[in-house]
Design a protein around this motif. Structure first.
Motif, PDB file in Angstrom:
ATOM      1  N   ALA A   1       0.823  -1.211   0.000  1.00  0.00           N
ATOM      2  CA  ALA A   1       0.000   0.000   0.000  1.00  0.00           C
ATOM      3  C   ALA A   1       0.856   1.260   0.000  1.00  0.00           C
ATOM      4  O   ALA A   1       0.489   2.279  -0.599  1.00  0.00           O
ATOM      5  CB  ALA A   1      -0.929   0.001   1.215  1.00  0.00           C
ATOM      6  N   ARG A   2       2.012   1.202   0.646  1.00  0.00           N
ATOM      7  CA  ARG A   2       2.894   2.374   0.741  1.00  0.00           C
ATOM      8  C   ARG A   2       3.651   2.623  -0.562  1.00  0.00           C
ATOM      9  O   ARG A   2       3.861   3.771  -0.955  1.00  0.00           O
ATOM     10  CB  ARG A   2       3.891   2.185   1.887  1.00  0.00           C
ATOM     11  N   HIS A   3       4.068   1.554  -1.241  1.00  0.00           N
ATOM     12  CA  HIS A   3       4.988   1.708  -2.368  1.00  0.00           C
ATOM     13  C   HIS A   3       4.352   1.539  -3.744  1.00  0.00           C
ATOM     14  O   HIS A   3       5.012   1.780  -4.763  1.00  0.00           O
ATOM     15  CB  HIS A   3       6.142   0.714  -2.233  1.00  0.00           C
ATOM     16  N   ALA A   4       3.098   1.107  -3.809  1.00  0.00           N
ATOM     17  CA  ALA A   4       2.490   0.805  -5.106  1.00  0.00           C
ATOM     18  C   ALA A   4       1.376   1.779  -5.445  1.00  0.00           C
ATOM     19  O   ALA A   4       0.841   2.482  -4.580  1.00  0.00           O
ATOM     20  CB  ALA A   4       1.957  -0.630  -5.104  1.00  0.00           C
ATOM     21  N   GLU A   5       1.020   1.775  -6.728  1.00  0.00           N
ATOM     22  CA  GLU A   5      -0.075   2.616  -7.195  1.00  0.00           C
ATOM     23  C   GLU A   5      -0.854   1.888  -8.279  1.00  0.00           C
ATOM     24  O   GLU A   5      -0.395   0.867  -8.821  1.00  0.00           O
ATOM     25  CB  GLU A   5       0.454   3.937  -7.759  1.00  0.00           C
ATOM     26  N   ASN A   6      -2.026   2.413  -8.598  1.00  0.00           N
ATOM     27  CA  ASN A   6      -2.804   1.953  -9.740  1.00  0.00           C
ATOM     28  C   ASN A   6      -2.290   2.698 -10.976  1.00  0.00           C
ATOM     29  O   ASN A   6      -2.427   3.918 -11.056  1.00  0.00           O
ATOM     30  CB  ASN A   6      -4.284   2.265  -9.506  1.00  0.00           C
ATOM     31  N   PRO A   7      -1.667   2.009 -11.943  1.00  0.00           N
ATOM     32  CA  PRO A   7      -1.099   2.709 -13.102  1.00  0.00           C
ATOM     33  C   PRO A   7      -2.152   3.391 -13.970  1.00  0.00           C
ATOM     34  O   PRO A   7      -1.818   4.279 -14.761  1.00  0.00           O
ATOM     35  CB  PRO A   7      -0.382   1.590 -13.866  1.00  0.00           C
TER      36      PRO A   7
ATOM     37  N   THR B   1      -4.686   5.173 -12.758  1.00  0.00           N
ATOM     38  CA  THR B   1      -5.101   6.432 -12.129  1.00  0.00           C
ATOM     39  C   THR B   1      -3.947   7.171 -11.462  1.00  0.00           C
ATOM     40  O   THR B   1      -4.112   8.325 -11.059  1.00  0.00           O
ATOM     41  CB  THR B   1      -6.176   6.162 -11.060  1.00  0.00           C
ATOM     42  N   SER B   2      -2.798   6.480 -11.313  1.00  0.00           N
ATOM     43  CA  SER B   2      -1.642   7.025 -10.584  1.00  0.00           C
ATOM     44  C   SER B   2      -1.977   7.317  -9.123  1.00  0.00           C
ATOM     45  O   SER B   2      -1.352   8.176  -8.488  1.00  0.00           O
ATOM     46  CB  SER B   2      -1.098   8.287 -11.261  1.00  0.00           C
ATOM     47  N   LEU B   3      -2.966   6.603  -8.594  1.00  0.00           N
ATOM     48  CA  LEU B   3      -3.357   6.751  -7.191  1.00  0.00           C
ATOM     49  C   LEU B   3      -3.069   5.454  -6.439  1.00  0.00           C
ATOM     50  O   LEU B   3      -3.077   4.367  -7.025  1.00  0.00           O
ATOM     51  CB  LEU B   3      -4.844   7.088  -7.083  1.00  0.00           C
ATOM     52  N   PRO B   4      -2.831   5.545  -5.134  1.00  0.00           N
ATOM     53  CA  PRO B   4      -2.577   4.323  -4.358  1.00  0.00           C
ATOM     54  C   PRO B   4      -3.833   3.484  -4.201  1.00  0.00           C
ATOM     55  O   PRO B   4      -4.960   3.994  -4.248  1.00  0.00           O
ATOM     56  CB  PRO B   4      -2.112   4.865  -2.997  1.00  0.00           C
ATOM     57  N   HIS B   5      -3.641   2.176  -4.020  1.00  0.00           N
ATOM     58  CA  HIS B   5      -4.741   1.282  -3.693  1.00  0.00           C
ATOM     59  C   HIS B   5      -4.951   1.288  -2.180  1.00  0.00           C
ATOM     60  O   HIS B   5      -3.982   1.225  -1.412  1.00  0.00           O
ATOM     61  CB  HIS B   5      -4.427  -0.158  -4.125  1.00  0.00           C
ATOM     62  N   PRO B   6      -6.193   1.337  -1.711  1.00  0.00           N
ATOM     63  CA  PRO B   6      -6.443   1.210  -0.272  1.00  0.00           C
ATOM     64  C   PRO B   6      -5.971  -0.153   0.235  1.00  0.00           C
ATOM     65  O   PRO B   6      -6.045  -1.151  -0.495  1.00  0.00           O
ATOM     66  CB  PRO B   6      -7.969   1.333  -0.164  1.00  0.00           C
ATOM     67  N   PRO B   7      -5.484  -0.229   1.466  1.00  0.00           N
ATOM     68  CA  PRO B   7      -5.027  -1.507   2.008  1.00  0.00           C
ATOM     69  C   PRO B   7      -6.070  -2.622   1.916  1.00  0.00           C
ATOM     70  O   PRO B   7      -5.718  -3.778   1.647  1.00  0.00           O
ATOM     71  CB  PRO B   7      -4.704  -1.171   3.471  1.00  0.00           C
ATOM     72  N   GLN B   8      -7.352  -2.293   2.129  1.00  0.00           N
ATOM     73  CA  GLN B   8      -8.379  -3.331   2.077  1.00  0.00           C
ATOM     74  C   GLN B   8      -8.500  -3.932   0.685  1.00  0.00           C
ATOM     75  O   GLN B   8      -8.751  -5.140   0.534  1.00  0.00           O
ATOM     76  CB  GLN B   8      -9.727  -2.773   2.517  1.00  0.00           C
ATOM     77  N   ARG B   9      -8.300  -3.129  -0.346  1.00  0.00           N
ATOM     78  CA  ARG B   9      -8.352  -3.644  -1.715  1.00  0.00           C
ATOM     79  C   ARG B   9      -7.195  -4.627  -1.952  1.00  0.00           C
ATOM     80  O   ARG B   9      -7.372  -5.655  -2.602  1.00  0.00           O
ATOM     81  CB  ARG B   9      -8.274  -2.488  -2.708  1.00  0.00           C
ATOM     82  N   ILE B  10      -6.037  -4.304  -1.422  1.00  0.00           N
ATOM     83  CA  ILE B  10      -4.889  -5.204  -1.541  1.00  0.00           C
ATOM     84  C   ILE B  10      -5.143  -6.477  -0.757  1.00  0.00           C
ATOM     85  O   ILE B  10      -4.867  -7.588  -1.223  1.00  0.00           O
ATOM     86  CB  ILE B  10      -3.615  -4.494  -1.042  1.00  0.00           C
ATOM     87  N   GLU B  11      -5.694  -6.327   0.433  1.00  0.00           N
ATOM     88  CA  GLU B  11      -6.040  -7.487   1.268  1.00  0.00           C
ATOM     89  C   GLU B  11      -7.006  -8.402   0.532  1.00  0.00           C
ATOM     90  O   GLU B  11      -6.836  -9.633   0.521  1.00  0.00           O
ATOM     91  CB  GLU B  11      -6.673  -6.999   2.570  1.00  0.00           C
ATOM     92  N   ASN B  12      -8.029  -7.829  -0.097  1.00  0.00           N
ATOM     93  CA  ASN B  12      -9.012  -8.637  -0.832  1.00  0.00           C
ATOM     94  C   ASN B  12      -8.368  -9.371  -2.006  1.00  0.00           C
ATOM     95  O   ASN B  12      -8.709 -10.528  -2.291  1.00  0.00           O
ATOM     96  CB  ASN B  12     -10.151  -7.747  -1.342  1.00  0.00           C
ATOM     97  N   ALA B  13      -7.438  -8.704  -2.682  1.00  0.00           N
ATOM     98  CA  ALA B  13      -6.748  -9.338  -3.808  1.00  0.00           C
ATOM     99  C   ALA B  13      -5.882 -10.503  -3.328  1.00  0.00           C
ATOM    100  O   ALA B  13      -5.807 -11.555  -3.987  1.00  0.00           O
ATOM    101  CB  ALA B  13      -5.902  -8.315  -4.552  1.00  0.00           C
ATOM    102  N   LEU B  14      -5.237 -10.338  -2.189  1.00  0.00           N
ATOM    103  CA  LEU B  14      -4.442 -11.437  -1.629  1.00  0.00           C
ATOM    104  C   LEU B  14      -5.331 -12.636  -1.305  1.00  0.00           C
ATOM    105  O   LEU B  14      -4.952 -13.787  -1.541  1.00  0.00           O
ATOM    106  CB  LEU B  14      -3.708 -10.972  -0.365  1.00  0.00           C
ATOM    107  N   ASP B  15      -6.512 -12.347  -0.764  1.00  0.00           N
ATOM    108  CA  ASP B  15      -7.455 -13.425  -0.467  1.00  0.00           C
ATOM    109  C   ASP B  15      -7.896 -14.132  -1.746  1.00  0.00           C
ATOM    110  O   ASP B  15      -7.924 -15.366  -1.806  1.00  0.00           O
ATOM    111  CB  ASP B  15      -8.687 -12.874   0.257  1.00  0.00           C
TER     112      ASP B  15
END
Length: 233
Positions: free
Chosen positions: A108-114, A116-130
């Motif tokens: 969440a700290r180092h990545a972005e959505n290419p 939109t150039s905006l960061p992904h919320p941690p919950q979105r990353i968590e859901n993707a990991l699941d």
């Protein structure tokens, strides 16, 4: 040393011999991750056992055969790094949960959505990991698992690691305080103090903290900071 009540067995087998030490599982995980933790602060006894539960010590002959030394610290570090750590179900569950939080926070700290150039919320990353069913190893370093996690979630989520270069101008009234606060979260490439007391700088930040960085500037300067996104060289 730690209490016996807090210790678990770390076991290493080689050349037909078994070696065990009593370790703190959390500190063992830090040692495996490369942290500089004192071995003697991580164990419950300064002995290498053949069978820890029965307090049967390993012989010097076997220690020399396998480790080429009888030095406890050297042997214990190898057992911790290369052996099996025997955790209870609750310990393993908690350590996996903690390591997973670290992985999500790093991405969440180092990545972005290419797109939109905006960061992904941690919950979105968590859901993707699941969804990708990413398995977390409680002992494997975060940076190694981040690489695996990113590879697994890319088919599900537009994501990339990125940095932002920003030009920042801080008014004179806030410049002295701003320097330390900005230096704590960003890499200052160059900076210059102006004749009017204002401070300008070019900084690099992880893409994922973009919003937090803007929030920091607004808090320091009460909305009076000037910020411009620069193209990377």
């Amino acid at each position: 040393m730690i209490s016996l009540d807090d210790a678990v067995i770390a076991r290493f087998e080689s050349h037909g011999c078994k070696f065990e030490i009593l370790v703190d599982p959390d500190k063992a995980a830090l040692i495996r991750s490369g942290s500089a933790i004192d071995i003697e602060d991580s164990v419950a006894a300064l002995h290498v056992f053949e069978n820890a539960s029965q307090a049967e010590r390993a012989s010097d002959e076997n220690l020399l055969k396998v480790f080429s030394t009888t030095n406890f610290n050297e042997i214990a570090e190898k057992i911790i790094r290369k052996g099996d750590i025997h955790l209870t179900a609750d310990q393993r569950r908690q350590m996996i949960a903690d390591k997973r939080k670290q992985i999500v926070a790093f991405i969440a700290r180092h990545a972005e959505n290419p797109q939109t150039s905006l960061p992904h919320p941690p919950q979105r990353i968590e859901n993707a990991l699941d969804e990708a069913r990413v398995a977390v190893d409680p002992f494997k370093p975060v940076d190694e698992q981040v690489k695996e996690a990113m590879k697994a979630i890319r088919p599900l989520l537009p994501i990339r690691f990125a940095e932002l270069r920003l030009a920042v101008k801080i008014p004179a009234d806030y410049a002295a305080r701003a320097y330390g606060d900005i230096a704590a979260v960003a890499t200052i490439e160059r900076d210059e103090w102006q004749k009017d007391g204002s401070w300008i700088c070019v900084v690099t930040i992880p893409a994922g903290i973009q919003n937090d960085f803007y929030g920091l500037l607004n808090k320091i300067c009460k909305g009076d900071a000037d910020v411009k996104i620069l193209k990377n060289n």
